[in-house]
Design an enzyme around this catalytic site. Structure first.
Site, PDB file in Angstrom:
ATOM      1  N   GLU A 180       0.692  -1.189  -0.100  1.00 16.42           N
ATOM      2  CA  GLU A 180       0.009   0.189  -0.019  1.00 16.42           C
ATOM      3  C   GLU A 180       0.662   1.336   0.036  1.00 16.42           C
ATOM      4  O   GLU A 180       0.824   2.027   1.035  1.00 16.42           O
ATOM      5  CB  GLU A 180      -1.001  -0.026   1.321  1.00 16.42           C
ATOM      6  N   GLU A 374      -5.448  -8.056  -1.181  1.00 12.39           N
ATOM      7  CA  GLU A 374      -6.075  -7.881   0.173  1.00 12.39           C
ATOM      8  C   GLU A 374      -7.773  -7.670  -0.173  1.00 12.39           C
ATOM      9  O   GLU A 374      -7.978  -6.965  -0.941  1.00 12.39           O
ATOM     10  CB  GLU A 374      -5.543  -6.903   1.119  1.00 12.39           C
TER      11      GLU A 374
END
Ligand code: BGP
Length: 476
Positions: A180, A374
């Site tokens: 991320e 995810e």
């Protein structure tokens, strides 16, 4: 369901995702150094997590033991194998390999640990998908260099990558550079170890640090391909799908700008250059980055092979303040409430159809293979008297998202390499430090105060997901 929708590729990578700092524990074992995650306290009971200056005696740090994967990995991987996992997304703790980050050579004991973990995966035919830095880096680099604001970090990251690429070249093929990476703009310490001085221009520092991470990631891609041309090295972003609050063009414009500021991070890594809208943004806001003449080349030569992203929820954006002031929570994001969606117990707005949209947006924009790295529902699980955990809410969430991913593949032609729902084994939450917020197919007996037997129990979702994998996504 219509037969033609059952089209997950034969080699589709079904699995689950975790991160070293959230499950390994053993924070000082095997020569491991202190990481940025090791100074994060528990923020349970509605309190925000604190990031202390080093480890303070008497404070509780959930990562120090986590779920003790370090010692229990064999049993844990056996459980994943029982579900039929084709892949396992996990991260290497940089601090096990370079405890302080700037040593000349790697720590052999740390390298040996991951040799064993990867061997265990391969024994069951599970492909490791390895994140090189997942919200964890040597704390010493924060203290000595001010973390990623310093260009020297690129070299330290490169040394680390060289050590693990060389060591695991026969065991690992799929890599992700930074977890991320766009979270640096939302949570600069978690994502990049950034602490600010009084009066410092925070935005400038964030983008400077991001620039260094882009260069580090690009160098890793190039280096990895030199070490093994078969490596597939991806980047990873948090994908914050957002809808305009209304069809008022001002809201649509505000939403497009919000999306673009996030696309910026994948634009640089997948396309290998800075997008014009961001160059203009820097000019307009007086943000002058320190760069080197070779930077453009480095970025161009180190484009990511695929794009991994996390998707949990969607947001709503308006040009002005939210009408009625109703806001929603999110993984570091937040925003306006969407009246068409329900929320998780932590206020994240559940939006399965948004996954199909996100897959299409990203595939249209980049045309590279995608990886749903995810996805999942953080929820409180209450074991029944007999110990059973009937997590139908989690099954409902995942089923709905997989259906939408299937549409993106079968109806829209999006190329998706794999799907790794988050926290397949219950682990420490990144945003709150809680154990109570669970994502797993496997329940871990551990509470927010650190007590618990650490015993593992298969939840109802464990058996459900096993069938999903066995049927290659046909039986949902
Ligand atoms: C992502 C992170 C993960 C993970 C997940 C769930 O942003 O990459 O590390 O923890 O979110 O978030 P949380 O743990 O806060 O529920």
């Amino acid at each position: 369901m219509n037969k033609e929708l059952n089209i997950f590729p034969e080699d589709f990578l079904w699995g689950g995702a975790v991160a070293a700092n959230q499950l390994e524990g053993a924070w000082r074992t095997g020569g491991k150094g202190v990481s940025t995650a090791d100074v994060a306290t528990a923020g349970a009971l509605g309190r925000a997590r604190e990031y202390t200056p080093g480890v303070v005696a008497g404070r509780y740090y959930p990562s120090h033991e986590a779920i003790d994967f370090y010692r229990r990995y064999k049993g844990d991987i056996a459980l994943l194998a029982e579900m039929g996992f084709k892949c396992f997304r996990l991260s290497i703790a940089w601090t096990r390999i370079f405890p302080d980050g700037d040593e000349a050579g790697p720590n052999e004991e740390g390298l040996r640990f991951y040799d064993e973990v990867f061997d265990e995966c391969l024994k069951y035919g599970i492909e490791p998908v390895v994140t090189l830095s997942h919200y964890e880096m040597p704390y010493s680099l924060v203290e000595k260099y001010g973390s990623w604001r310093d260009r020297r970090l690129i070299g330290f990251y490169e040394n680390y990558c060289r050590a693990v690429f060389t060591r695991y070249r026969n065991k690992v093929k799929y890599w992700l550079t930074f977890n991320e990476i766009n979270a640096i703009a939302l949570h600069p310490f978690v994502a990049a170890g950034l602490r600010f001085e009084e009066g410092e221009n925070r935005e400038r520092t964030v983008y400077q640090a991001a620039h260094h991470q882009f260069l580090a990631a690009a160098k890793a891609v190039k280096l990895g391909h030199e070490i093994d041309p078969d490596f597939r090295i991806g980047c990873m972003v948090l994908y914050p799908l957002s809808y305009p609050a209304t069809c008022d063009p001002a809201d649509v414009q505000a939403n497009a700008e919000r999306l673009n500021k996030n696309h910026f991070f994948s634009d640089v890594q997948v396309r290998g250059c800075y997008p014009d809208f961001m160059k203009r943004y820097f000019e307009r806001n007086g943000i002058a980055l320190r760069t080197s003449p070779e930077d453009d080349n480095i970025l161009r030569e180190g484009k990511a092979d695929y794009l991994g992203f996390s998707y949990y929820m969607s947001l709503v954006t308006a040009a002005g303040p939210a009408e009625g002031g109703e806001t929603a929570a999110g993984n570091m994001l937040g925003g306006m409430k969407n009246p068409y969606l329900k929320s998780s117990a932590w206020g994240w707005q559940i939006d399965p159809a948004g996954l199909r949209l996100s897959l299409n947006n990203l595939y249209d924009r980049y045309g590279v293979p995608l990886f749903v790295a995810e996805n999942g529902l953080g929820a409180v699980d209450a074991p029944e008297k007999d110990g059973a955990i009937n997590d139908d809410y989690r099954i409902d969430y995942l089923r709905a998202h997989i259906k939408e991913m299937k549409k993106a593949i079968a109806l829209d032609g999006v190329r998706v390499l794999g799907y790794t729902p988050w926290g397949c084994l219950d682990l420490v939450s990144v945003s709150t430090g809680e154990m109570k917020k669970r994502y797993g197919f496997v329940y871990v007996d551990k509470r927010d105060d650190g007590t618990g037997t650490l015993e593992r129990t298969r939840k109802k979702s464990f058996f459900w997901y096993k069938n999903v994998i066995r049927s290659n996504g046909e039986v949902l």
